[in-house]
Enzyme design. Structure first.
Site, mmCIF file in Angstrom:
data_model
loop_
_atom_site.group_PDB
_atom_site.id
_atom_site.type_symbol
_atom_site.label_atom_id
_atom_site.label_comp_id
_atom_site.label_asym_id
_atom_site.label_seq_id
_atom_site.Cartn_x
_atom_site.Cartn_y
_atom_site.Cartn_z
ATOM 1 N N ARG A 1 0.843 -1.205 0.000
ATOM 2 C CA ARG A 1 0.000 0.000 0.000
ATOM 3 C C ARG A 1 0.875 1.251 0.000
ATOM 4 N NH1 ARG A 1 -5.002 0.374 3.434
ATOM 5 N NH2 ARG A 1 -5.670 1.376 1.508
ATOM 6 N N LYS B 1 -7.780 -17.322 7.367
ATOM 7 C CA LYS B 1 -8.620 -16.857 8.441
ATOM 8 C C LYS B 1 -8.085 -15.533 9.014
ATOM 9 C CE LYS B 1 -7.032 -18.118 12.780
ATOM 10 N NZ LYS B 1 -5.665 -18.450 12.898
ATOM 11 N N HIS C 1 -3.390 -23.818 7.946
ATOM 12 C CA HIS C 1 -2.030 -24.344 7.804
ATOM 13 C C HIS C 1 -1.815 -25.633 8.590
ATOM 14 C CE1 HIS C 1 -1.191 -22.198 11.594
ATOM 15 N NE2 HIS C 1 -0.139 -22.971 11.717
ATOM 16 N N LYS D 1 0.666 -29.623 7.868
ATOM 17 C CA LYS D 1 1.729 -30.148 8.733
ATOM 18 C C LYS D 1 1.951 -31.632 8.438
ATOM 19 C CE LYS D 1 0.933 -26.976 12.602
ATOM 20 N NZ LYS D 1 2.148 -26.324 13.080
ATOM 21 N N GLU E 1 0.284 -23.412 23.639
ATOM 22 C CA GLU E 1 1.330 -22.499 23.143
ATOM 23 C C GLU E 1 1.918 -21.712 24.296
ATOM 24 O OE1 GLU E 1 0.499 -20.571 19.159
ATOM 25 O OE2 GLU E 1 -1.473 -20.565 20.073
ATOM 26 N N ASP F 1 -9.921 -18.283 17.198
ATOM 27 C CA ASP F 1 -8.573 -18.284 16.630
ATOM 28 C C ASP F 1 -8.063 -19.705 16.379
ATOM 29 O OD1 ASP F 1 -6.087 -17.004 15.860
ATOM 30 O OD2 ASP F 1 -5.245 -17.740 17.736
ATOM 31 N N HIS G 1 -8.312 -24.864 13.337
ATOM 32 C CA HIS G 1 -7.295 -25.915 13.470
ATOM 33 C C HIS G 1 -7.791 -27.141 14.258
ATOM 34 C CE1 HIS G 1 -4.939 -22.746 11.905
ATOM 35 N NE2 HIS G 1 -4.578 -22.188 13.046
#
Ligand code: BG6
Length: 496
Positions: A58, A156, A186, A190, A224, A243, A248
């Protein structure tokens, strides 16, 4: 032989020369994942056709600054085959183009560039907030930059509810048909997740036992240690459920629970995943209280380092967003009758640790005189930090004097067993886009079914005014949903 020393022969039959146009082309995702993925696949000899990369920015493009940011991600990898020349060669393929607004005038440079390559397929990667998807798609179409061979890749968050997700889809389908849309999750790229398909459908042993007669429960955990990093405003509007679980974890659940597809054709696999999503038992005001836990992290220590609370991280002290979810899901169909699927995920947990555990039922009758507890078999599919599969089985302790036994793990360590390099999930997914294989991408009806289920939770949380349980950063999460390394072996889980 080490993969770094050889060129693998990939089937390039379905490859067609391409331009990949990355909107948000100087953004984090593009620099950390998209360009390095193309670079590594090219190094491996998989893209032996002509291609160009356009990074749409941009701001006025600053090539020097852009390359300075990108090069460390090309260098910093486990791929040892490259050297400076290869990086130089790759960088020459990238052209930065400024587009400030979604207008025909602003798209003229892109149009002129792309039109130089008749016969190339054009892949548009929307690495931007979803509010930009509609305007970009419309302008591409108005500029005559979309044809039958074009594709669009989207990430997403695809909305925050069924309605908003459908609205995004309506915008995109003004320019692209479903067979041209690649919705990336994603996790599906994996290696260990891919291996789940091989494990289940290439081994008779497991598939025979893969049902409620033999399986007691299934646990899917993605923990995480990272916090929200620089994504506070996005994360605070999503929370752990949207999220991580909406995409996932539900996708992992689908791969574990689905029926064997007739083949690996995209729609065969996606039809089976869709059936699972549709069979998920919706939660209600009452069941969210017993079957879900949501939490938010407070200050704590991770690896000895003091970290802030979520509220401090996002600098918004009244936020009620959850950074942890644990829940019990049921797939109401013949195969999974009453088998609980425990899903757990959280930020700022003690460590990065993801796994799927299949807990088999106990043996029907213990014949051993000591009557010592016989642990049930467990198949553990570890995704992170290391990729590994373990089958926990009872084994006799050697020596005379009667039967003594204990659970021992039969281990398949991916890294030790295969000396190959482990490609990043994006490498596989981007190659699939180039060759037009949609198997690992979500179809719109899957997305809708996932949203319908997730909305049963968000609506019930709201109507029952369910509160977060606070947990200290650097722990396994709220006490109600405790998980620790040894307990990942447990059969029964929290609240049972
Ligand atoms: C992303 C989420 O989709 O997945 C992040 O938005 C999360 O919040 C990430 O950290 C986890 O991915 P991985 O591959 O590191 O487990």
């Amino acid at each position: 032989m080490n993969a770094n020393n050889k060129k693998t022969n990939y089937n390039t039959e379905r490859f067609q020369s391409f331009n990949i146009v990355v909107f948000g082309g100087d953004g984090d995702l593009a620099i950390r994942k998209i360009y390095p993925a193309l670079f590594h696949r090219d190094l491996d000899g998989q893209i032996n056709i002509d291609y160009n990369i356009v990074g749409v920015t941009r701001k006025d493009p600053d090539e020097k600054d852009f390359f300075e940011k990108l090069i460390p991600f090309l260098e910093n990898s486990d791929h040892h085959r490259y050297h400076k020349d290869e990086i130089e060669k790759f960088l020459k393929k990238i052209k930065l183009i400024k587009i400030a607004d979604a207008t025909i005038e602003d798209y003229s440079e892109l149009r002129t560039y792309i039109k130089q390559f008749p016969g190339f397929q054009n892949i548009y990667y929307f690495s931007t907030p979803s509010s930009a998807f509609g305007p970009i798609a419309r302008t591409l179409k108005a500029c005559d930059l979309v044809d039958e061979t074009s594709k669009v890749v989207i990430e997403k968050p695809l909305g925050y509810s069924l309605e908003s997700s459908n609205a995004i889809n309506d915008e995109i389908t003004q320019a692209f048909d479903e067979h041209q849309i690649y919705r990336i999750d994603h996790y599906l790229g994996k290696e260990t997740v891919q291996n789940l398909m091989v494990l289940r459908f290439a081994n008779n042993l497991f598939e025979r036992a893969w049902n409620s007669e033999n399986i007691d429960s299934i646990q899917i955990t993605v923990s995480e240690s990272l916090g929200v990093e620089k994504r506070a405003s996005y994360y605070d509007n999503s929370g752990a459920l949207l999220d991580m679980v909406q995409n996932h974890l539900l996708q992992l659940l689908c791969l574990v629970a689905m029926e064997p597809p007739v083949s690996l054709e995209a729609d065969e696999v996606r039809n089976e995943k869709l059936k699972v999503l549709r069979a998920l038992r919706p939660l209600n005001k009452k069941s969210v209280q017993t079957d879900t836990v949501k939490g938010q992290y407070t200050r704590g220590k991770i690896n000895g380092i003091q970290v802030n609370s979520y509220l401090e991280d996002i600098e918004k002290y009244e936020s009620k967003t959850e950074t942890f979810v644990a829940m019990k899901a049921y797939v109401d169909n013949w195969r999974w009758k009453n088998v609980p699927f425990y899903l757990r995920t959280g930020k700022r947990m003690i460590k990065r640790y993801s796994e799927i555990v299949i807990n088999f039922k106990e043996v029907r009758h213990n014949i051993f005189p000591s009557k010592e507890k016989l642990n049930n078999n467990k198949l553990i599919i570890r995704l992170q930090p290391e990729e590994r599969i373990e089958l926990i089985q009872m084994t006799k302790i050697p020596g005379p004097g009667g039967y003594r036994y204990k659970p021992i793990a039969l281990k398949l360590d991916y890294v030790d067993s295969f000396k190959e390099r482990f490609p990043d999930a994006y490498e596989r997914l981007i190659i699939d886009v180039i060759r037009g294989n949609q198997t690992l991408f979500m179809r719109q009806d899957e997305l809708q079914a996932a949203w319908t289920y997730i909305e049963s939770i968000t609506n019930s949380w709201k109507s029952s005014n369910m509160q977060n349980v606070l947990y200290e950063a650097g722990t396994w999460g709220p006490g109600d949903a405790v998980l620790n390394e040894n307990e990942s072996w447990i059969t029964k889980s929290w609240r049972e």
